[in-house]
Design a protein around this motif. Structure first.
Motif, PDB file in Angstrom:
ATOM      1  N   LYS A 182       0.838  -1.201   0.000  1.00  0.00           N
ATOM      2  CA  LYS A 182       0.000   0.000   0.000  1.00  0.00           C
ATOM      3  C   LYS A 182       0.872   1.250   0.000  1.00  0.00           C
ATOM      4  O   LYS A 182       1.838   1.338   0.765  1.00  0.00           O
ATOM      5  N   SER A 183       0.509   2.185  -0.850  1.00  0.00           N
ATOM      6  CA  SER A 183       1.184   3.477  -0.909  1.00  0.00           C
ATOM      7  C   SER A 183       0.148   4.540  -0.531  1.00  0.00           C
ATOM      8  O   SER A 183      -0.862   4.706  -1.227  1.00  0.00           O
ATOM      9  N   TYR A 184       0.394   5.248   0.589  1.00  0.00           N
ATOM     10  CA  TYR A 184      -0.591   6.171   1.157  1.00  0.00           C
ATOM     11  C   TYR A 184      -0.355   7.617   0.733  1.00  0.00           C
ATOM     12  O   TYR A 184       0.784   8.060   0.594  1.00  0.00           O
ATOM     13  N   SER A 185      -1.473   8.363   0.612  1.00  0.00           N
ATOM     14  CA  SER A 185      -1.401   9.815   0.401  1.00  0.00           C
ATOM     15  C   SER A 185      -1.224  10.481   1.764  1.00  0.00           C
ATOM     16  O   SER A 185      -1.279   9.819   2.803  1.00  0.00           O
ATOM     17  N   ALA A 186      -1.072  11.785   1.751  1.00  0.00           N
ATOM     18  CA  ALA A 186      -1.071  12.547   3.000  1.00  0.00           C
ATOM     19  C   ALA A 186      -2.498  12.543   3.554  1.00  0.00           C
ATOM     20  O   ALA A 186      -3.471  12.334   2.819  1.00  0.00           O
TER      21      ALA A 186
END
Length: 161
Positions: free
Chosen positions: A44-48
Motif C-alpha cells: 500500500k502506498s498512502y497519500s497525506a
C-alpha cells in the motif's frame, strides 16, 4: 480514521467515498481524518492525510417528561435536564397535519402552558445543542397530554307551575 485520546483509529477501509460511523455516543464531538492509498506490487502506498473534520452527535433523549400543576386554565410541562443541552425545543401536536410542530425553545426545564378549560393537547420535548452555527436536535420524548380541567358546571333550577 477517528481520533480518540490523541490517536487515530481506523473505522473503515473502503473504496466508497462515504462511511457510516456507527456506535457513536450522544453529546460527543469526533475528529475525523481521511487518506487514500493505492496498492502497487502488493504494497500500500498512502497519500497525506486530509485536514481534520469535526462532527458532533446530538444529546440524549429527554427523560421524565411529565404534566403537573393542572388547573382549569393551565398546566405545567416539566422534564429532567440533559447534559450538554443548550436549550429545549417544545413540540405540539397539530390535529390538521397530524404531526408535531415545534412551537418554542426554552432554557429552563419546565414551562407553564395556558389553555382554555377542558383542553387536551399532546406535546413532546427534545434537547438541543449548538455546534457552531448549527443546531443538533436530540431524539424527541414520548408524548404527554396537557389537559386543563373543565369548569365547574353551574345549575339553575326552574319551578314549573
Amino acid at each position: 480514521m477517528v481520533k480518540n485520546n490523541g490517536k487515530y483509529k481506523l473505522i473503515a477501509d473502503t473504496a466508497e467515498t462515504k462511511v457510516l460511523h456507527s456506535g457513536r455516543l450522544p453529546d460527543k464531538t469526533y475528529c475525523y481524518n481521511v487518506r487514500a492509498y493505492t496498492v502497487l506490487e502488493g504494497k500500500k502506498s498512502y497519500s497525506a492525510f486530509s485536514g481534520e473534520i469535526f462532527a458532533s452527535t446530538a444529546t440524549e433523549k429527554v427523560q421524565n417528561f411529565r404534566v403537573t400543576d393542572i388547573t382549569s386554565k393551565s398546566f405545567r410541562l416539566s422534564w429532567d435536564s440533559v447534559e450538554g443541552a443548550d436549550y429545549y425545543a417544545l413540540y405540539k401536536y397539530n390535529e390538521v397535519t397530524g404531526v408535531f410542530d415545534r412551537v418554542n425553545f426554552f432554557k429552563k426545564t419546565s414551562v407553564k402552558i395556558k389553555k382554555p378549560s377542558g383542553s387536551i393537547t399532546a406535546y413532546k420535548i427534545g434537547a438541543v445543542k449548538r455546534h457552531g452555527s448549527k443546531k443538533l436536535y436530540g431524539e424527541l420524548s414520548d408524548a404527554q397530554y396537557g389537559i386543563t380541567t373543565p369548569k365547574k358546571p353551574s345549575l339553575t333550577a326552574e319551578q314549573k307551575e
